[in-house]
Each structure stands twice: as C-alpha cells, then as structure tokens.
Design an enzyme around this catalytic site. Structure first.
Site, PDB file in Angstrom:
ATOM      1  N   TYR A 146      63.126  46.838 -19.737  1.00  0.00           N
ATOM      2  CA  TYR A 146      62.698  48.079 -19.102  1.00  0.00           C
ATOM      3  C   TYR A 146      63.583  49.263 -19.483  1.00  0.00           C
ATOM      4  O   TYR A 146      63.231  50.411 -19.224  1.00  0.00           O
ATOM      5  CB  TYR A 146      62.671  47.935 -17.567  1.00  0.00           C
ATOM      6  CG  TYR A 146      61.718  46.870 -17.052  1.00  0.00           C
ATOM      7  CD1 TYR A 146      60.779  46.283 -17.893  1.00  0.00           C
ATOM      8  CD2 TYR A 146      61.745  46.458 -15.727  1.00  0.00           C
ATOM      9  CE1 TYR A 146      59.908  45.307 -17.425  1.00  0.00           C
ATOM     10  CE2 TYR A 146      60.874  45.495 -15.246  1.00  0.00           C
ATOM     11  CZ  TYR A 146      59.966  44.918 -16.104  1.00  0.00           C
ATOM     12  OH  TYR A 146      59.099  43.960 -15.641  1.00  0.00           O
ATOM     13  N   LYS A 195      64.951  32.271 -21.493  1.00  0.00           N
ATOM     14  CA  LYS A 195      63.986  31.767 -22.477  1.00  0.00           C
ATOM     15  C   LYS A 195      64.802  31.483 -23.743  1.00  0.00           C
ATOM     16  O   LYS A 195      64.547  32.022 -24.828  1.00  0.00           O
ATOM     17  CB  LYS A 195      62.891  32.832 -22.706  1.00  0.00           C
ATOM     18  CG  LYS A 195      61.716  32.366 -23.537  1.00  0.00           C
ATOM     19  CD  LYS A 195      60.801  31.387 -22.830  1.00  0.00           C
ATOM     20  CE  LYS A 195      59.687  30.935 -23.763  1.00  0.00           C
ATOM     21  NZ  LYS A 195      58.930  29.782 -23.244  1.00  0.00           N
ATOM     22  N   ASP A 227      59.265  29.826 -18.031  1.00  0.00           N
ATOM     23  CA  ASP A 227      57.906  29.310 -17.799  1.00  0.00           C
ATOM     24  C   ASP A 227      57.948  28.119 -16.836  1.00  0.00           C
ATOM     25  O   ASP A 227      57.145  28.009 -15.913  1.00  0.00           O
ATOM     26  CB  ASP A 227      57.201  28.946 -19.123  1.00  0.00           C
ATOM     27  CG  ASP A 227      58.141  28.391 -20.181  1.00  0.00           C
ATOM     28  OD1 ASP A 227      59.355  28.284 -19.909  1.00  0.00           O
ATOM     29  OD2 ASP A 227      57.665  28.037 -21.266  1.00  0.00           O
ATOM     30  N   ASP A 251      61.610  40.448 -12.090  1.00  0.00           N
ATOM     31  CA  ASP A 251      60.538  41.263 -11.525  1.00  0.00           C
ATOM     32  C   ASP A 251      59.344  40.367 -11.196  1.00  0.00           C
ATOM     33  O   ASP A 251      58.787  40.385 -10.089  1.00  0.00           O
ATOM     34  CB  ASP A 251      60.158  42.331 -12.576  1.00  0.00           C
ATOM     35  CG  ASP A 251      59.198  43.366 -12.028  1.00  0.00           C
ATOM     36  OD1 ASP A 251      58.913  43.346 -10.830  1.00  0.00           O
ATOM     37  OD2 ASP A 251      58.725  44.206 -12.829  1.00  0.00           O
TER      38      ASP A 251
END
Ligand code: NAD
Length: 360
Positions: A146, A195, A227, A251
């Site tokens: 972001y 990840k 995930d 988020d």
C-alpha cells in the site's frame, strides 16, 4: 498512577460509545486508585465543521503530549453528508490517516474473540464455534504494497499497472518485536504469516522474525503461508494466539477474523508505535444510521480502553477486570440491539455502560 488520555470522540456514534468507555475507565480509576486526566480533542467531521480541516496541528500536538489516545469513530453518511463533497484531503478520513502517520503508528492490533454467549452469531459450523476462540491479529500498517511505488503506463500500446511490495529489515523487526511482546502478555504463541514460497519480501520477513524469536525463548513461533492461514482461520481459529503479518495480508485476514466473531460492535483495536504509546478505537465506523439514538454497542470501545490499560499503562489487573466485567454483562443476558437474541435483556448504549461499570 496518573495518566493523561487524549480523547477524540469523533462523529456519529463516536461520542456515545466513548462516553461509556470513559464511564468504565472512571470506575477503574476509583477502584484501583488511579487518576485519568482527559483532554477532549476534535478530529474528523466535527473538526471540519469547527476548524475547516479534519485534523489540526493542535490535535496532533495534544495527542503527542498524552500517554495514549482513546478514539470513537469519524466520518458520516458518505452519500448524504456535505463532508464528502470536499476534496479527498479535506474529508473526515484524511484526519484518520494523518493522525496515524503523525504518531508513527505502525502496528495494528485487532483482538478477535468469540464469546460463548454470542456463539450463535458466528457463521462457522457449531462444532468449530462451540470451542470459542481468542486471538489477536497484528498487522503492519505503514509499509508493504500500500505504500510502495506504483504506476500505470502504456507499454507497446498496452496499459500496464505496477505496485511494489517493499519491506526493510528494520520495518519487519519492529513489528516482530511488538508481536512477541504482546504474545508474552497472552498465551505465548506467535504465528507469522507470509508467502515465503514465492515472495522475496516474505523470505526476508521469515528470516527477521526467526532472529527476533531468539530473544523470546518462552514464546512458541510457527510460520504459516497466507493461503493456508485463510483456510485455518475458518477451520480451526482456536489454534491461534498472536498472528503477525504484513500490511495487505493483515488487511484481508483481519476482516476475515472479524467476520467469524459475528458482530462489529464487539471488536476492539489498537494502533501502536515503538514505545508503549497507542491509539485505541473500535474496529467499526461511525454508524450514521443509528447515531444519536443511544442504540450503539459500546463494548468494542470499552474493550479498546481495556487494551489501553494493558498495553500502554501496564495495568494488567485493571484490564482483566474490564474484560471480566464485559463477560459478566453478556453472561447476565444484557444485549444492545446489534447482538440481541431471544430471551435476552435489550439495553441502550448508556445502560450497557452502566452495567459494565457496575461490574468492575
Ligand atoms: P460502520 O461500521 O459505521 O457501520 C456498518 C454497520 O454496522 C451499520 O449498520 C452500523 O449501524 C453497524 N455498527 C457499527 N458499529 C456499531 C456499534 N458499535 N453498535 C451497533 N452497530 C454498529 O460502517 P459504514 O457504514 O461503512 O461507515 C460509516 C462511516 O464510518 C463512514 O463515513 C466511514 O468512512 C466511517 N468509518 C470510520 C472508521 C473509523 O473511524 N476508524 C472505520 C470505518 C468506517
């Protein structure tokens, strides 16, 4: 102890829910012999009405001079309120982004608790919700995707958009330290979400978290891919204590975790910097649909005040007492409209505050 608390009641239901949190804090002060000095400040829509801007330098300075900030919510009805005819940098939400930046708040803490009394509101299968859960998601708030460089350009006649996910080891280290510090005050388990099978930023994240873990031998650390974490949250949320992750993953996962608790009016949150300083606020917004009707659920704000006692003031016993007082109010069947169910006692916002303060 003597503590100075900056209070931003804000807009919509903000003044109603913060008043109830202050009622509970006053009861804590009385019972445990503390003094809480409040400085009331304007931010958001109410500041636009008075000062022409959502956040003033005076409000920032007063927050910086305090030991912690207690906030309600800011903003109005985004389709009808005149605040939303202003340019984006003058709207209520600009105040929220501005204060977080000015105070260097890089860690967002969101506890997600399923109370057994409210298990019916949990959308998960009964065999999962019956176990209850009590976890905290710590989201990095000022780095990552972001805040990285972004651009949209024409390449050989095709429009291409690029966002950049950047983390420095310092940014990762400070949020990891915060996560382990918080875990030491809870059940001493940290799940670090990344990840790392794909992203370089995640491999650095994992390396730095492993380094920080060496300073906390009492805390159990596990790494989990994002995930898998999304699946585990709905399969077995009780396995988690503190989950720490980068901005975008946090988020998404924190919204998933809040959904499985069932009610927005119950969700506390805190944003902290490197020190014990923090801004404490409910996760929900200003709820313009019920503002001024004494109907809002003040529990999220009261639990945010309990987090302030625990994390900014090191008042563990007092924080436990507030959480126990909320528990007892629920066990005794008191419910605001948003969490009402058959056979329970419906109360107003101020009555809920009275009941919880009375339980301290
Ligand atoms: P919202 O969270 O204000 O409301 C969503 C729904 O939840 C509404 O039906 C509302 O009545 C209900 N609700 C929320 N808090 C409640 C409580 N304590 N008790 C009972 N019911 C509650 O979200 P929204 O409608 O999307 O946004 C309204 C305004 O709030 C907008 O201006 C938005 O920008 C602002 N907002 C502010 C913050 C903040 O101050 N941190 C966060 C989110 C939204």
């Amino acid at each position: 102890m003597n503590k100075n608390i900056a209070v931003i009641k804000g807009d919509g239901i903000g003044p109603e829910i913060v008043t109830e949190a202050m009622k509970v804090l006053d009861k804590v002060a009385e019972k445990y012999g503390h003094t809480f000095n409040y400085t009331q400040l304007l931010m958001g829509g109410c500041s636009i009405d008075v000062n022409g801007v959502p956040l003033t330098d005076e409000t920032i300075a007063a927050c910086k001079a305090s030991d912690a900030v207690l906030m309600g919510s800011i903003g109005g009805d985004t389709t009808t309120s005149p605040w939303y005819k202003l340019p984006a940098n003058l709207r209520p939400e600009a105040g929220l982004l501005g204060i977080r930046k000015a105070l260097g708040l890089f860690a967002n803490l969101r506890p997600c608790v399923l109370y057994s009394e409210l298990a019916g509101a949990c959308p998960l299968k009964e065999e999962i919700s019956a176990k209850g859960f009590d976890m905290l998601i710590m989201r990095e708030l000022t780095g990552g995707l972001y805040f990285g460089a972004r651009k949209t350009e024409e390449v050989d006649g095709v429009t291409v958009a690029t966002d950049t996910l950047v983390y420095s080891e310092e940014e990762i280290r400070r949020i990891a330290i915060k996560a382990f510090d918080v875990a030491m005050k809870r059940r001493k388990k940290v799940t670090s979400v990344d990840k790392a099978n794909v992203l370089d930023s995640s491999r650095l994240w994992r390396k730095v978290v492993n380094e920080v873990a060496k300073d906390y031998p009492e805390v159990t650390l596990e790494h989990m891919l994002v995930d898998n974490s999304a699946m585990q949250l709905v399969k077995n949320p009780a396995q988690f204590d503190v989950m720490v992750t980068e901005n975008m993953f946090g988020d998404i996962l924190s919204d998933e975790a809040s959904m499985i608790t069932g009610s927005i009016g119950m969700l506390a949150s805190a944003s902290m910097n490197e020190t014990k300083f923090g801004l404490y606020e409910p996760s929900g917004g200003s709820a313009p649909d019920i503002a001024g009707q004494n109907k809002a659920n003040p529990i999220a704000t009261i639990l945010s005040a309990a987090m302030m006692l625990r994390y900014s003031f090191d008042m563990t016993e007092e924080a436990d007492a507030v959480e126990a007082a909320v528990d007892k109010a629920l066990k005794d069947g008191y419910r605001t409209g948003d969490i009402m169910s058959e056979g329970m006692k419906r109360v107003s916002c101020s009555e809920m505050g009275d009941v919880i303060a009375g339980n301290i």
